[in-house]
Design a protein around this motif. Structure first.
Motif: not given
Length: 388
Positions: A318-331
């Motif tokens: 899980h991530t926070d909402n900072t930055g791109s949602a697509a990049l966060n999902e990948n990370l």
């Protein structure tokens, strides 16, 4: 001035020849309406009809996605063929969506019909089991073999599958509605009779599957490729009795995977894993999927706890909402896979654990504050529920 008869005949002949040489014969003119009709048919066949059919298939698939809340799914349609892409939370969730799209119906001038003839899934992350690409807990694609998938989730018992004939279908539905335990409030049937001779023992196996599932508090019983697979959660005192029932020889096919989960053990295990990961978080280098070296001891403890847990485990990123949602999902996916790899190195069986990245989709803190964002950047490990 008057003409003599010879001159009149000559003039008439000249006029006749002049008219014949300057025009077209009758036949091409007669074909023009047919050519126009053929052209309209061709345009309708190559443009309007496929577009209309494809639109109906696309709308039906999207309605299923929206109705099931599968916001992770993307639908691509070509004619009546549908491809679903994305990262489902579990392999079973992906297959469940494919089966729902296969069963979708749309109104036509002949009545309700299935607008989709072929459905396939191209899933990443959690959509692929680490030990095998297919899941034996869901119906097979592209086959007319008799199979079934029965699911008990919450208070609803759902019957799905392809059975040989109407008599078998009606017998299964009747068995599902008979002597229902109080926890089951609704029975939904999506069973299709495919119109073939019933193989010896198939109906008895299907009836046993329904009866077995009614013993569970939640679970899935499926028959695919002639293997009966059972996932069931229930109180610990009932585990051995139901495991014995599920392991009995079958009149049709053979016993496949049998996973009987004691609810008390599942709850205790998840609580232990949550305590470990709350007391000392698994941390990564900024923007990276590399686990910091200081967390080796925590991973050792987590691997021991995971090994003692029953069933299959899902590592959730899980991530926070900072930055791109697509990049966060990948990370988040890459970080979950890194933790999975670390636990496998420490003895957890690869077939028991898989990774899923959710990005910012499931916050536990307020993303408007640094404290909340830090809470949202996390790894969780959960036991896959019996009805997933």
């Amino acid at each position: 001035m008057s003409l003599n008869p010879a001159e009149s005949r000559q003039t008439a002949v000249r006029r006749f020849r002049r008219a014949s040489a300057g025009g077209l014969p009758f036949v091409p003119y007669g074909l023009l309406p047919l050519l126009g009709l053929a052209l309209l048919t061709l345009i309708a066949w190559t443009s309007f009809a496929p577009h209309s059919v494809e639109t109906v298939a696309r709308n039906a698939a999207r309605q299923v996605v929206e109705g099931t809340g599968a916001d992770w799914a993307e639908v691509k349609v070509s004619g009546q063929w549908v491809t679903v892409t994305g990262t489902p939370p579990t392999p079973e969730a992906g297959e469940r969506l494919l089966n729902a799209i296969r069963a979708a119906r749309a109104p036509t001038w002949l009545g309700a019909a299935r607008p989709v003839t072929r459905v396939s899934g191209k899933f990443g992350g959690a959509g692929l089991r680490p030990d095998r690409a297919d899941t034996t807990s869901a119906l097979s694609a592209g086959t007319d073999a008799p199979e079934f998938l029965f699911r008990l989730s919450g208070t609803k018992l759902t019957l799905d599958g392809r059975v040989p004939d109407i008599a078998t279908r009606d017998a299964v539905i009747a068995e599902a509605g008979k002597d229902l335990p109080r926890r089951i409030e609704e029975v939904v049937s999506q069973i299709e009779a495919i119109g073939i001779a019933s193989p010896a023992g198939f109906e008895e196996t299907a009836l046993r599957g329904v009866s077995l599932l009614k013993e569970c508090d939640s679970g899935v019983v499926s028959l695919t490729t002639k293997h009966l697979n059972v996932r069931c959660a229930l109180p610990e005192r009932e585990v051995e009795r139901v495991r014995a029932l599920a392991s009995r020889p079958l009149p049709y096919g053979s016993v496949g995977d049998v996973e009987i989960l004691a609810q008390e053990v599942v709850e205790t295990c998840e609580e232990e894993l949550a305590r470990l990961l709350e007391a000392s978080r698994i941390e990564f280098d900024p923007g990276s999927d590399q686990i910091t070296s200081s967390k080796a001891a925590l991973l050792d403890l987590t691997a021991r706890a995971a090994t003692d847990c029953p069933g299959r485990l899902r590592v959730e990123g899980h991530t926070d909402n900072t930055g791109s949602a697509a990049l966060n999902e990948n990370l988040s996916q890459r970080r979950a896979e890194a933790v999975r790899a670390a636990l496998i190195q420490r003895g957890v069986a690869p077939s028991r654990i898989f990774a899923a990245g959710y990005g910012p989709a499931k916050p536990v803190g307020d993303n408007a504050t640094e404290t909340g964002r830090a809470q949202n950047r996390r790894i969780e490990i959960r036991i896959v529920k019996a009805d997933e």
